[in-house]
Design a protein around this motif. Structure first.
Motif, PDB file in Angstrom:
ATOM      1  N   VAL A   1      -6.372   8.363   1.998  1.00 29.93           N
ATOM      2  CA  VAL A   1      -4.922   8.486   1.831  1.00 29.93           C
ATOM      3  C   VAL A   1      -4.586   8.863   0.393  1.00 29.93           C
ATOM      4  O   VAL A   1      -3.694   9.690   0.148  1.00 29.93           O
ATOM      5  CB  VAL A   1      -4.220   7.179   2.235  1.00 29.93           C
ATOM      6  CG1 VAL A   1      -2.708   7.316   2.073  1.00 29.93           C
ATOM      7  CG2 VAL A   1      -4.554   6.809   3.669  1.00 29.93           C
ATOM      8  N   SER A   2      -5.279   8.279  -0.580  1.00 28.51           N
ATOM      9  CA  SER A   2      -5.017   8.612  -1.979  1.00 28.51           C
ATOM     10  C   SER A   2      -5.301  10.084  -2.248  1.00 28.51           C
ATOM     11  O   SER A   2      -4.523  10.774  -2.926  1.00 28.51           O
ATOM     12  CB  SER A   2      -5.878   7.730  -2.888  1.00 28.51           C
ATOM     13  OG  SER A   2      -5.597   6.363  -2.690  1.00 28.51           O
TER      14      SER A   2
ATOM     15  N   LYS B   1       0.829  -1.205   0.000  1.00 23.79           N
ATOM     16  CA  LYS B   1       0.000   0.000   0.000  1.00 23.79           C
ATOM     17  C   LYS B   1       0.868   1.262   0.000  1.00 23.79           C
ATOM     18  O   LYS B   1       0.575   2.226  -0.724  1.00 23.79           O
ATOM     19  CB  LYS B   1      -0.926   0.009   1.213  1.00 23.79           C
ATOM     20  CG  LYS B   1      -2.088  -0.967   1.135  1.00 23.79           C
ATOM     21  CD  LYS B   1      -2.975  -0.827   2.366  1.00 23.79           C
ATOM     22  CE  LYS B   1      -4.163  -1.766   2.313  1.00 23.79           C
ATOM     23  NZ  LYS B   1      -5.018  -1.651   3.524  1.00 23.79           N
ATOM     24  N   SER B   2       1.918   1.266   0.802  1.00 24.77           N
ATOM     25  CA  SER B   2       2.788   2.442   0.889  1.00 24.77           C
ATOM     26  C   SER B   2       3.463   2.722  -0.445  1.00 24.77           C
ATOM     27  O   SER B   2       3.587   3.886  -0.865  1.00 24.77           O
ATOM     28  CB  SER B   2       3.834   2.241   1.982  1.00 24.77           C
ATOM     29  OG  SER B   2       3.217   2.041   3.241  1.00 24.77           O
TER      30      SER B   2
ATOM     31  N   MET C   1      -2.557  12.132  -0.743  1.00 27.72           N
ATOM     32  CA  MET C   1      -1.349  12.134  -1.571  1.00 27.72           C
ATOM     33  C   MET C   1      -1.451  13.177  -2.682  1.00 27.72           C
ATOM     34  O   MET C   1      -0.473  13.868  -2.999  1.00 27.72           O
ATOM     35  CB  MET C   1      -1.131  10.752  -2.176  1.00 27.72           C
ATOM     36  CG  MET C   1      -0.723   9.665  -1.206  1.00 27.72           C
ATOM     37  SD  MET C   1       0.885   9.967  -0.417  1.00 27.72           S
ATOM     38  CE  MET C   1       0.352  10.485   1.220  1.00 27.72           C
TER      39      MET C   1
ATOM     40  N   TYR D   1       0.868   4.286  -2.706  1.00 28.95           N
ATOM     41  CA  TYR D   1       0.632   5.697  -2.387  1.00 28.95           C
ATOM     42  C   TYR D   1       1.783   6.575  -2.871  1.00 28.95           C
ATOM     43  O   TYR D   1       1.558   7.681  -3.387  1.00 28.95           O
ATOM     44  CB  TYR D   1       0.452   5.867  -0.877  1.00 28.95           C
ATOM     45  CG  TYR D   1      -0.761   5.166  -0.315  1.00 28.95           C
ATOM     46  CD1 TYR D   1      -1.942   5.086  -1.041  1.00 28.95           C
ATOM     47  CD2 TYR D   1      -0.734   4.577   0.950  1.00 28.95           C
ATOM     48  CE1 TYR D   1      -3.061   4.441  -0.527  1.00 28.95           C
ATOM     49  CE2 TYR D   1      -1.842   3.927   1.472  1.00 28.95           C
ATOM     50  CZ  TYR D   1      -2.996   3.861   0.732  1.00 28.95           C
ATOM     51  OH  TYR D   1      -4.089   3.221   1.232  1.00 28.95           O
TER      52      TYR D   1
END
Length: 356
Positions: A335-336, A15-16, A339, A19
């Motif tokens: 989170v997206s 996931k990191s 970013m 992102y």
């Protein structure tokens, strides 16, 4: 070992990386003003669609949807995550609206009437309606920390903008005044502002005692306290990314039998999962982005770049505030979007613009 739950840590690693690639993708693709306006307009429209769907679920839930909450949730499992998503979209919308406002005032009544007419016929009216819809839905989420994050971050960024853009601070003052007066004291009052005020009153008057019936607020506080003990046993590197739900039951007290997948505090969860190393790495990226967006507000003269710098500053501050009581940084959609907002900070600072 590096983690007490290697599959969970591997999932967080993937996931990191995703992102980080999304952040790089925005920086690489958004290389002119047209693409920047398209991206931000699409993000605002996505927020409006989410807000409208959340209102539909709330008001027609008994007939069309199974809805177990008395508040707006949309496609999110939790109202607080919808609130975080809307706040980030609101920060982008406010920046777009600020970028489209006139920098100079009108000297005569003829000019004022002409400017008002052109405003009513422009896309700014549609954008203003979008913001109203998202503010109404934000109030309908009944999320206390989400609403606090929105109004505090907007106020802080507004004061920063007035101070840094002294020569053209008039649009900022007009916009923020209209948002506060129209959205909070007029429109939101028709859509459940009293219930949100009741939840704040309930939070402030509630007695935090183990002898009374536990509420969700008390469980959150206790979770943070127990997580402090977990962090004390793994200060430097943590127990591994994504392992909170694995290790936390060992530190829970007997008076808190509930299952917690997340700590309801992103800062504390990063401390337990990744230790000081992971938290400082993430914090340095966020602080660098915030510093860059503030510098862009001070140095850039183009309205669009200033508006995007305002969006980035407000979005970063809002999520930092909200993360002290919820886990928005564990929701992929939020989170997206975050970013993209971090990328807007660097775009607003470095994208070359030519005045026509």
């Amino acid at each position: 070992s590096i983690s007490i739950n290697l599959p969970a840590t591997l999932e967080q690693l993937i996931k990191s990386i995703a992102y980080a690639l999304l952040f790089a993708l925005v920086l690489l693709i958004i290389n002119d003003a047209r693409r920047l306006r398209q991206l931000t307009s699409w993000l605002v429209e996505i927020g409006v669609m989410q807000a409208l769907f959340a209102c539909l679920m709330l008001f027609a839930g008994d007939y069309l949807f199974y809805h177990g909450y008395g508040s707006a949730t949309g496609t999110f499992a939790n109202r607080n995550q919808l609130a975080g998503f809307l706040v980030l979209n609101l920060s982008i919308g406010i920046g777009l609206l600020l970028a489209g406002m006139r920098q100079e005032g009108s000297s005569t009544w003829r000019e004022r009437i002409r400017n008002l007419s052109s405003t009513l016929l422009s896309q700014k009216v549609r954008l203003r309606i979008y913001l109203v819809v998202m503010v109404i839905t934000l109030v309908l989420t009944r999320s206390r920390m989400g609403n606090i994050a929105f109004f505090v971050s907007m106020t802080m960024t507004g004061f920063l903008a007035v101070w840094l853009m002294r020569q053209s601070s008039r649009p900022v003052i007009i916009l923020l005044t209209s948002l506060i007066i129209i959205d909070i004291f007029i429109i939101s009052r028709w859509f459940g502002l009293e219930e949100l005020q009741y939840r704040f009153k309930e939070m402030t008057t509630q007695t935090v005692s183990l002898d009374v019936t536990r509420t969700h607020n008390l469980d959150r506080i206790q979770t943070t306290l127990y997580a402090t003990g977990l962090h004390a046993d793994a200060r430097l590197t943590g127990t591994g990314a994504g392992t909170f739900y694995t290790i936390f039951p060992r530190y829970q007290g007997g008076n808190q039998p509930l299952y917690f997948q997340h700590a309801h505090n992103d800062v504390m969860e990063f401390l337990t999962d990744s230790g000081w190393i992971g938290l400082l790495l993430l914090g340095s990226i966020v602080v660098l982005s915030l510093k860059t967006s503030i510098q862009a507000m001070r140095k850039r003269r183009h309205p669009l770049m200033r508006g995007m710098a305002f969006s980035a500053t407000m979005g970063i501050l809002a999520l930092m505030i909200h993360s002290t009581a919820d886990f928005n940084l564990r929701i992929p959609a939020n989170v997206s979007l975050f970013m993209a907002i971090l990328a807007l900070a660097f775009i607003s600072y470095s994208m070359p613009m030519k005045r026509r």
